[in-house]
Design an enzyme around this catalytic site. Structure first.
Site, short mmCIF file in Angstrom:
data_model
loop_
_atom_site.label_atom_id
_atom_site.label_comp_id
_atom_site.label_asym_id
_atom_site.label_seq_id
_atom_site.Cartn_x
_atom_site.Cartn_y
_atom_site.Cartn_z
N GLU A 158 0.82 -1.30 -0.08
CA GLU A 158 -0.04 0.12 -0.02
C GLU A 158 0.71 1.25 0.04
O GLU A 158 0.31 2.41 0.27
CB GLU A 158 -1.03 0.09 1.34
CG GLU A 158 -1.90 -1.24 1.45
CD GLU A 158 -2.93 -1.20 0.33
OE1 GLU A 158 -3.31 -0.22 -0.19
OE2 GLU A 158 -3.31 -2.36 -0.21
N THR B 279 0.98 2.19 -8.45
CA THR B 279 0.69 3.28 -9.10
C THR B 279 1.64 4.18 -9.96
O THR B 279 1.38 4.82 -10.80
CB THR B 279 0.10 4.21 -7.83
OG1 THR B 279 -1.08 3.47 -7.15
CG2 THR B 279 -0.59 5.45 -8.45
N ARG C 135 -7.25 -0.63 -7.59
CA ARG C 135 -6.27 -1.16 -6.91
C ARG C 135 -6.12 -2.62 -7.16
O ARG C 135 -7.50 -3.30 -6.84
CB ARG C 135 -6.68 -0.85 -5.19
CG ARG C 135 -5.67 -1.77 -4.35
CD ARG C 135 -4.24 -1.07 -4.29
NE ARG C 135 -3.75 -1.92 -3.14
CZ ARG C 135 -2.52 -2.73 -3.64
NH1 ARG C 135 -2.27 -2.72 -5.05
NH2 ARG C 135 -1.93 -3.21 -2.64
N ASP D 162 8.67 -4.02 -10.31
CA ASP D 162 7.90 -3.97 -9.13
C ASP D 162 7.47 -5.21 -8.50
O ASP D 162 7.09 -6.14 -9.33
CB ASP D 162 6.64 -3.34 -9.60
CG ASP D 162 5.35 -3.09 -8.59
OD1 ASP D 162 5.79 -3.18 -7.40
OD2 ASP D 162 4.23 -3.23 -8.95
N GLN E 198 3.56 -6.84 0.37
CA GLN E 198 3.17 -7.68 1.54
C GLN E 198 4.32 -8.51 2.05
O GLN E 198 5.06 -8.82 1.36
CB GLN E 198 1.92 -8.40 1.28
CG GLN E 198 0.86 -7.62 1.18
CD GLN E 198 0.67 -6.87 0.03
OE1 GLN E 198 1.44 -6.91 -0.97
NE2 GLN E 198 -0.30 -5.60 0.19
#
Length: 363
Positions: free
Chosen positions: A50, A55, A187, A209, A213
């Site tokens: 997050e 993005t 998302r 990327d 988590q």
């Protein structure tokens, strides 16, 4: 009398000549690929979940790559519909755990209907979304959901929830096509390694990327080879939030702990590491109403002053480096703001190229 045989030398066999030509072509191609890899700038995107890595990657494609195709946009449309339904389900569940009563008791039926959806197997096309969209609009307006939304730091809710709820009229149009901002706000958790290569001013940049988590971090090591720079993203506004994984660890503390393992890692001793304190727009909105001192008692400045909070964040991350002489580059960013990311990345790109000029010139 000796007679000369009329046969050809084995080396004149046409198949051998073809094999030699093919071998030379393969060697030349491998040599070209080696040179291309040598000129390539490999940027590893790291950070906790997050933090905005995916993005940022979308922004790089929008700014420096190709436009999203109609097929891509239709896939994002389904994803956005799914995001909206899941976000409302999270709000409903949180409302129940807080014991907040509905302003309209009839909405309990709407809530139960939404909770009964099997979101793993349901494909949220337009028709399916419209079965629930009216109920979602009504629930969002209810005082109970608004009170629950205001307590969002106590549970796991997407930062884009309000954005899409306020876009419901557009989302409910039959001919709705996601805008670039809708795409950026959508998302989907990163569970695989995603690579994007873009030619920026004739220099190939490869962005890698990997999921942030805890369960995804074991994949990080396999991406370390050949890294030119690391962009480490931090959710700067997460000082009052906890992790999805254990629902107790402060997100900012987790980010700092991960950064500690990166900045002091032997793989990155000679690699430029750039800190992106992301989600600055949310940080600016949050600081006046949520005191960082409540979560970080060592904070000694004005908790309602955005610049003081920024300086605290910078020092917090600088202090984990074992090498006080090592330069640490940082920027405050908003990954959903295309102009902001374009401006910041232009500066970062120039710095990366300067740091690696010797390598690039040798190729």
């Amino acid at each position: 009398m000796l007679c000369c045989a009329g046969g050809r030398n084995a080396s004149d066999d046409p198949s051998d000549a073809r094999n030699r030509r093919n071998s030379k072509m393969i060697d030349r191609e491998l040599s070209r690929e080696k040179k291309a890899r040598g000129r390539q700038i490999k940027i590893l995107l790291l950070g906790a979940g997050e933090s905005g890595k995916s993005t940022f990657l979308k922004q790089m494609r929008i700014i420096h790559g190709e436009e999203y195709s109609q097929k891509d946009l239709m896939e994002f449309k389904t994803l956005i519909y799914s995001n909206v339904v899941k976000n409302m389900r999270v709000l409903i569940t949180a409302r129940d755990s807080f014991g907040i009563k509905w302003a309209n008791p009839d909405y309990e039926d709407y809530a139960q209907e939404l909770l009964s959806i099997n979101t793993k197997s349901t494909v949220f096309d337009f028709a399916t979304f419209m079965d629930y969209s009216g109920k979602i609009v009504d629930l969002w307006k209810d005082r109970a959901i608004q009170e629950t939304y205001n307590k969002r730091n106590l549970y796991q809710l997407s930062d884009s929830t309000r954005y899409f709820m306020e876009r419901m009229n557009d989302l409910m149009e039959k001919n709705y096509i996601p805008t670039k901002q809708d795409v950026l706000r959508s998302r989907k958790a990163t569970t695989n390694i995603v690579e994007l290569t873009l030619n920026i001013n004739r220099v190939p940049f490869t962005f890698v990327d990997v999921g942030g988590q805890r369960t995804q971090r074991r994949k990080w090591l396999q991406c370390f080879e050949g890294v030119t720079s690391v962009l480490f993203l931090v959710s700067s506004c997460a000082y009052d939030q906890v992790l999805l994984e254990d629902n107790k660890t402060n997100r900012l503390v987790e980010s700092c702990d991960i950064f500690d393992t990166i900045i002091n890692n032997k793989f990155f001793v000679k690699v430029a590491i750039i800190l992106f304190f992301n989600k600055t727009d949310i940080l600016i909105e949050k600081v006046p109403r949520v005191s960082i001192k409540d979560y970080f008692p060592k904070f000694s400045l004005n908790p309602k002053n955005i610049e003081d909070v920024k300086q605290f964040l910078i020092r917090m991350f600088e202090d984990v480096s074992h090498d006080p002489e090592r330069g640490l580059f940082h920027h405050f960013t908003t990954a959903t703001d295309t102009e902001n990311i374009k401006f910041v990345f232009d500066a970062v790109r120039e710095m990366i190229l300067q740091e690696n000029m010797a390598i690039l010139m040798l190729q």
